[in-house]
Write a protein that holds these residues in place. Structure first.
Motif, short mmCIF file in Angstrom:
data_model
loop_
_atom_site.label_atom_id
_atom_site.label_comp_id
_atom_site.label_asym_id
_atom_site.label_seq_id
_atom_site.Cartn_x
_atom_site.Cartn_y
_atom_site.Cartn_z
N ASN A 152 23.47 -31.12 -29.65
CA ASN A 152 23.06 -32.55 -30.10
C ASN A 152 21.47 -32.55 -30.35
O ASN A 152 20.84 -33.53 -30.39
CB ASN A 152 23.70 -33.60 -29.42
CG ASN A 152 25.08 -33.63 -29.83
OD1 ASN A 152 25.20 -34.67 -30.54
ND2 ASN A 152 25.95 -33.07 -28.98
N GLY A 153 20.75 -31.30 -30.28
CA GLY A 153 19.44 -31.41 -30.78
C GLY A 153 18.43 -31.49 -29.33
O GLY A 153 17.09 -31.58 -29.69
N TYR A 154 18.92 -31.45 -28.30
CA TYR A 154 17.99 -31.60 -27.04
C TYR A 154 17.62 -29.99 -26.76
O TYR A 154 18.14 -28.88 -26.97
CB TYR A 154 18.82 -31.83 -25.79
CG TYR A 154 18.95 -33.40 -25.75
CD1 TYR A 154 18.04 -34.49 -25.61
CD2 TYR A 154 20.32 -33.94 -25.92
CE1 TYR A 154 18.18 -35.56 -25.75
CE2 TYR A 154 20.53 -35.30 -26.15
CZ TYR A 154 19.60 -36.41 -26.08
OH TYR A 154 19.67 -37.42 -26.14
N GLN A 155 16.08 -29.83 -26.66
CA GLN A 155 15.85 -28.69 -26.21
C GLN A 155 15.25 -28.30 -24.65
O GLN A 155 15.27 -27.31 -24.30
CB GLN A 155 14.36 -28.22 -27.05
CG GLN A 155 14.78 -28.12 -28.43
CD GLN A 155 13.75 -27.81 -29.34
OE1 GLN A 155 12.48 -27.97 -29.02
NE2 GLN A 155 13.93 -27.95 -30.70
N HIS A 156 15.16 -29.39 -23.93
CA HIS A 156 14.56 -29.19 -22.48
C HIS A 156 15.80 -29.55 -21.64
O HIS A 156 16.02 -30.73 -21.36
CB HIS A 156 13.51 -30.17 -22.18
CG HIS A 156 12.37 -30.14 -23.30
ND1 HIS A 156 11.56 -29.02 -23.20
CD2 HIS A 156 11.90 -31.02 -24.13
CE1 HIS A 156 10.61 -29.42 -24.12
NE2 HIS A 156 10.89 -30.36 -24.72
N ILE A 157 16.35 -28.39 -21.37
CA ILE A 157 17.57 -28.23 -20.62
C ILE A 157 17.48 -27.57 -19.27
O ILE A 157 17.02 -26.46 -19.40
CB ILE A 157 18.87 -27.96 -21.24
CG1 ILE A 157 18.90 -28.82 -22.64
CG2 ILE A 157 20.11 -28.17 -20.47
CD1 ILE A 157 19.85 -28.35 -23.66
N CYS A 158 17.83 -28.10 -17.98
CA CYS A 158 17.62 -27.15 -16.78
C CYS A 158 18.98 -27.17 -16.14
O CYS A 158 19.94 -28.27 -16.83
CB CYS A 158 16.66 -27.93 -15.82
SG CYS A 158 15.08 -28.00 -16.46
N ALA A 159 19.36 -26.68 -15.51
CA ALA A 159 20.80 -26.44 -14.65
C ALA A 159 20.59 -26.71 -13.36
O ALA A 159 19.58 -26.20 -12.67
CB ALA A 159 21.68 -25.35 -15.17
N ILE A 160 21.58 -27.19 -12.45
CA ILE A 160 21.35 -27.35 -11.37
C ILE A 160 22.72 -26.85 -10.30
O ILE A 160 23.88 -27.16 -10.63
CB ILE A 160 21.15 -28.87 -10.60
CG1 ILE A 160 19.91 -29.48 -11.20
CG2 ILE A 160 21.19 -28.78 -8.94
CD1 ILE A 160 19.53 -30.74 -10.86
N HIS A 161 22.64 -25.83 -9.65
CA HIS A 161 23.63 -25.17 -8.82
C HIS A 161 23.76 -26.36 -7.47
O HIS A 161 22.87 -26.35 -6.62
CB HIS A 161 23.45 -24.03 -8.48
CG HIS A 161 24.43 -23.39 -7.30
ND1 HIS A 161 24.03 -22.49 -6.48
CD2 HIS A 161 25.53 -23.51 -7.22
CE1 HIS A 161 25.15 -21.83 -5.85
NE2 HIS A 161 26.10 -22.44 -6.15
N ARG A 162 24.93 -27.08 -7.24
CA ARG A 162 25.02 -28.08 -6.26
C ARG A 162 26.28 -27.49 -5.27
O ARG A 162 26.57 -28.45 -4.67
CB ARG A 162 25.05 -29.38 -6.76
CG ARG A 162 26.02 -29.91 -7.68
CD ARG A 162 27.51 -29.94 -7.41
NE ARG A 162 27.71 -30.91 -6.83
CZ ARG A 162 28.89 -31.43 -6.26
NH1 ARG A 162 29.63 -30.46 -5.94
NH2 ARG A 162 29.08 -32.70 -5.70
N GLY A 163 26.87 -26.34 -5.75
CA GLY A 163 27.74 -25.90 -4.90
C GLY A 163 28.94 -26.64 -5.43
O GLY A 163 29.13 -27.26 -6.21
N PHE A 164 30.29 -26.00 -4.81
CA PHE A 164 31.70 -26.37 -5.46
C PHE A 164 32.52 -27.01 -4.09
O PHE A 164 32.17 -26.49 -3.20
CB PHE A 164 32.37 -25.27 -5.90
CG PHE A 164 31.38 -24.44 -6.97
CD1 PHE A 164 31.78 -24.98 -8.18
CD2 PHE A 164 30.50 -23.52 -6.64
CE1 PHE A 164 30.66 -24.45 -9.41
CE2 PHE A 164 29.56 -23.18 -7.79
CZ PHE A 164 29.68 -23.72 -9.08
#
Ligand code: PEP
Ligand code: MN
Length: 352
Positions: A152-164
């Motif tokens: 959808n055109g976003y370029q600034h993306i980070c991910a977060i590991h918050r456990g399961f």
């Protein structure tokens, strides 16, 4: 100079204008101190809280947008909040917020992620998304959310590991069990997406937050999310796990020591150790191959003598012995069981 790591800090939830202002004043001092120098801060507060129980505090909603924007301005950093529906996104965007996280429960639902990713936003280049892992260790849901934002055109993306959330039958000491192998696999698939660790939602208790944060930084994660409240025991949500600004300061000092250690690390020594590790892996795989070969021969024997492949008592005995050995050698017995289960499953398949 190495690029700074991201540090998302702030309360689990915005509760009042006063709480937000008080916290922002204390955080401004902590974040300007030497120990925070290797981080670029972002100020967080949940406004719409995805609570498991309807009787829990659900967040103040749009009323808190101005508190959040003002508190972040006081600290001098961007503001971030959680959005789960297009209406949250448009209200927050209109209030000047440009950093958004997608919570674990939302990442688990592709319809909701798609609705957020496709919602109209005036300037997508100005927006940064943080995608938390889904509640179950299903990496494809996590990756799917990243793909939907990119598409959808976003370029600034980070991910977060918050456990399961592995259910109450697990004996984990964490509120949400970290599965580092999933985080590492995510990194392998998306080497350009900064991967942060939410030490608070993993730990679940203020006393364990620093330990998780240190582990994440030692592993080379790109940043941290940490919940901070001016008076944690009075917090309306996640009271047990929120830190005071003073404990955040101590945590940052502890991390600064780790970073200093890492910078003086001997690279020749590391290269030698890695070489030794590669050689050990070669031996390990050669042994696994040998074991498979023996399995195949056992399979032939069982066929000739009309025996069933799965001999449960024999496997139970083998597994118990291995788990006991692991415990005596400082290896988690559950980890030994997982490894043995995979090896055994492959053996059984080979015999078939
Ligand atoms: C939060 O960050 O406040 C939150 C609700 O987190 P999660 O989605 O990881 O449970
Ligand atoms: Mn929380």
């Amino acid at each position: 100079m190495k690029s700074r790591k991201i540090l998302i800090v702030g309360p689990c939830a915005a509760e009042s204008a006063m709480q937000m202002q008080t916290l922002a004043r204390s955080l401004a001092d902590v974040l300007q101190s030497e120990s925070a120098a290797s981080f670029q801060p972002v100020f967080r507060a949940g406004l719409w809280k995805p609570r498991s129980q309807p009787s829990s505090f659900q967040g103040v909603g749009a009323e808190g947008l101005s508190w959040l924007a003002e508190a972040a301005a006081l600290i001098g950093c961007p503001a971030a909040t959680e959005v789960a529906q297009p209406e949250h996104l448009s209200a927050a965007y209109d209030a000047g917020i440009r950093h958004f996280w997608i919570g674990a429960r939302t990442t688990s639902n592709p319809f909701m992620v798609e609705a957020l990713a496709a919602a109209p936003v005036a300037d997508k280049q100005d927006v940064t998304w943080y995608v938390k892992n889904p509640t179950s260790p299903d990496i494809s849901l996590w990756c799917g959310a990243i793909e939907r934002l990119k598409d959808n055109g976003y370029q600034h993306i980070c991910a977060i590991h918050r456990g399961f959330a592995l259910g109450e039958h697990t004996t984990s000491k964490y509120r949400n069990t970290p599965i580092w192998s999933v985080a590492i696999e995510f990194r392998r698939r998306y080497p350009d997406v900064p991967l942060l660790t939410d030490a608070s939602h993993i730990a679940g208790h203020s006393e364990r937050v620093a330990e998780v944060a240190e582990q994440a930084i030692r592993m080379g994660m790109d940043g941290l999310m940490i919940e901070v409240h001016p008076a944690p025991s009075e917090a309306l949500s996640d009271a047990e796990q929120q830190l005071t600004p003073e404990s955040l300061n101590l945590l940052l000092q502890r991390i600064a020591l780790v970073t200093a250690d890492a910078q003086t690390g001997e690279s020749a020594e590391l290269a030698t150790l890695r070489q030794q590790m590669d050689e050990t892996d070669d031996e390990l795989w050669a042994l696994l191959n040998k074991r498979m070969d023996i399995s195949r021969q056992i399979g032939e024997y069982k066929r000739r003598h009309g025996m069933t492949i799965l001999q449960q008592a024999r496997y139970d005995e083998l597994l118990n012995r291995r788990m006991q050995w692991a415990a005596e050698h400082g290896i988690a017995p559950e980890a030994a069981k997982q490894i043995m289960d995979i090896i055994h499953e492959q053996s059984v398949l080979k015999q078939i």
